[in-house]
Design a protein around this motif. Structure first.
Motif, short mmCIF file in Angstrom:
data_model
loop_
_atom_site.label_atom_id
_atom_site.label_comp_id
_atom_site.label_asym_id
_atom_site.label_seq_id
_atom_site.Cartn_x
_atom_site.Cartn_y
_atom_site.Cartn_z
N ARG A 80 14.97 -64.65 54.68
CA ARG A 80 15.17 -65.99 55.22
C ARG A 80 14.29 -67.02 54.49
N LEU A 81 13.06 -66.64 54.20
CA LEU A 81 12.17 -67.56 53.49
C LEU A 81 12.71 -67.91 52.11
N LEU A 82 13.27 -66.92 51.45
CA LEU A 82 13.85 -67.17 50.13
C LEU A 82 15.04 -68.12 50.24
N VAL A 83 15.90 -67.88 51.22
CA VAL A 83 17.06 -68.76 51.41
C VAL A 83 16.61 -70.16 51.77
N ARG A 84 15.62 -70.26 52.65
CA ARG A 84 15.09 -71.57 53.03
C ARG A 84 14.65 -72.36 51.80
N VAL B 243 26.13 -63.37 47.84
CA VAL B 243 26.39 -63.97 49.15
C VAL B 243 25.65 -65.30 49.28
N VAL B 244 24.40 -65.31 48.89
CA VAL B 244 23.59 -66.53 49.00
C VAL B 244 24.11 -67.60 48.04
N ARG B 245 24.42 -67.23 46.83
CA ARG B 245 24.90 -68.21 45.84
C ARG B 245 26.16 -68.92 46.36
N ALA C 9 14.80 -61.39 43.46
CA ALA C 9 13.98 -61.52 44.66
C ALA C 9 14.81 -61.31 45.93
N LEU C 10 16.03 -61.84 45.93
CA LEU C 10 16.90 -61.66 47.09
C LEU C 10 17.29 -60.19 47.26
N VAL D 237 24.95 -71.24 39.75
CA VAL D 237 24.07 -70.13 39.40
C VAL D 237 22.80 -70.23 40.23
N LEU D 238 22.16 -69.11 40.45
CA LEU D 238 20.87 -69.10 41.15
C LEU D 238 19.75 -69.38 40.15
#
Length: 432
Positions: A376-380, A347-349, A364-365, A356-357
């Motif tokens: 949220r901190l990871l996405v930020r 979803v984030v990728r 971690a996600l 690629v991440l």
């Protein structure tokens, strides 16, 4: 006054208590300073918009923002009880021409109601309006037409707005008006609660309550469901200008790009950028309208900066808005999608537009899927680090904000001004 009495009566009968990013049109050329008094005033407030926000917006747009050539000074934003203001004290300073405590809505430092420039304009027979992408009961719009000791009293603010003589109310906050829609209709309000209703509004007083809470971030906005800030700006201007009050005495309109601030609080750089560019488009629309009219002053500023965003981080002398432009959703939407997803990392990728991440990011996600704050901190950081963007706070800062002015009376706005001095200049320029 008639509308107020009708609404109060109807409420008593009813048993209710009254207590993303798109490029803007080309900038309007800067007008020479003029001592003339304007007929109309459009005050535009980009909530949470600091100097770095302006740099970010212009870089991502690849051209100057619509108001860049109109920079006339800066605004010192402190409240009476803190050098770091909140939106309530900041907006009340603009509305009443005085500094007050954080949390105050249309109240002075002694917790007494202060007359706002909008109310003074109404008393002189001018048409008035409030437009926001937040709840219309939120701190900034509320401070121009309501009076409560604390900004959290939004149900009371809704009652006061519904009973006011404001001619245009566009924004979110429908939940707070649930028991007021019937009385408002009886008091001659034309109320829209969806996009179709907004498009059909053609008479005043007009209220468009287009979401239960805030309107969507521009990056998430469904244009078939909600109008843009530029569209609300143009509709408000057209409705106000056509009114008998405006034809006789002019109008005062406050327009807020509210969600620039919310994205700053969330350290969400793509949502912040999207709403900066949406605000830019709204300013461009207002400036084009004012330039054609010739008797309208446009003032643009912010109530404060939010997030302490820096462009350049970790000692690296580079930053690039491209990673933010590739993002297709706000942190709120990404988190909502990820919570129920079989693979939150995917979803984030997709939302960040990545092939690629980075190594270790997917694990971690997945590990943080059930912990929203950590997720949220990871996405930020997955957004901000590649862009060279950093954040110093999830709150407000005391940095001065920009001041921009165009049209008759613009000469009153210049240099470094206190936020209360800007409010006093609004009264002065209209002779109120």
């Amino acid at each position: 006054m008639i509308r107020i009495l009708v609404l109060l009566a109807s409420l008593l009968v009813a048993g209710c208590a009254v207590s993303q990013p798109a490029s803007a049109p080309a900038p309007v050329p800067s007008a020479p300073a003029s001592p003339e008094r304007p007929r109309n005033v459009i005050l535009m407030i980009a909530d949470g918009f600091g100097p770095a926000s302006a740099t970010l917006g212009a870089a991502a747009k690849g051209a100057p923002l619509a108001f860049d050539s109109l920079l006339v000074g800066s605004v010192e934003t402190s409240a009476t009880d803190s050098r770091v203001t909140d939106s309530a004290a900041g907006a009340t300073a603009y509305a009443c021409g005085l500094k007050t405590y954080n949390g105050a809505i249309g109240m002075d430092a002694d917790r007494q109601p202060c007359r706002t420039v909008l109310e003074a304009a109404e008393a002189r027979g001018m048409a008035t309006g409030l437009v926001a992408t937040s709840r219309i009961t939120h701190a900034t719009p509320a401070s121009f037409a309501a009076h409560v000791a604390l900004r959290a009293e939004e149900a009371e603010i809704a009652s006061q707005l519904a009973a006011s003589d404001v001619d245009v109310l566009f924004g979110g906050g429908r939940t707070f008006f649930a028991d007021l829609l019937g009385p408002m209709a009886e008091a001659a309000w034309h109320v829209a609660t969806d996009r179709a209703g907004f498009d059909a509004l053609d008479r005043l007083p007009a209220a468009a309550l287009l979401a239960d809470d805030h309107l969507a971030y521009e990056i998430d906005r469904d244009e078939t469901a909600q109008p843009s800030l530029a569209e609300m700006t143009t509709r408000a201007l057209d409705l106000l200008a056509a009114s008998s009050d405006a034809r006789a005495n002019g109008f005062f309109l406050m327009i807020e790009g509210s969600r620039v601030d919310h994205a700053g609080h969330g350290n969400d750089p793509a949502a912040h950028l999207g709403d900066i560019l949406a605000y830019d488009a709204a300013v461009a629309a207002a400036l084009a309208w004012a330039a054609a009219d010739g008797a309208t002053l446009v003032v643009s500023t912010a109530d404060h900066e939010t997030g302490g965003m820096t462009l350049g981080r970790d000692g690296v002398y580079q930053w690039d808005p491209a990673p933010l432009l590739a993002t297709t959703a706000s942190h709120d939407v990404i988190l909502s999608r990820a919570e129920a997803a079989s693979d939150p990392a995917e979803v984030v990728r997709l939302a960040l537009g990545l092939d690629v991440l980075p190594e270790g990011a997917a694990d971690a996600l997945r590990a943080a899927q059930a912990t929203p704050a950590a997720f949220r901190l990871l996405v930020r950081d997955l957004q901000s680090v590649p862009a060279g963007v950093a954040w110093t706070t999830s709150g407000h800062t005391a940095v001065d904000v920009g001041l921009y002015a165009f049209g008759p009376g613009a000469a009153l706005f210049h240099g470094r001004m206190g936020n209360d001095a800007v409010g006093q200049a609004l009264f002065e320029v209209l002779g109120l």
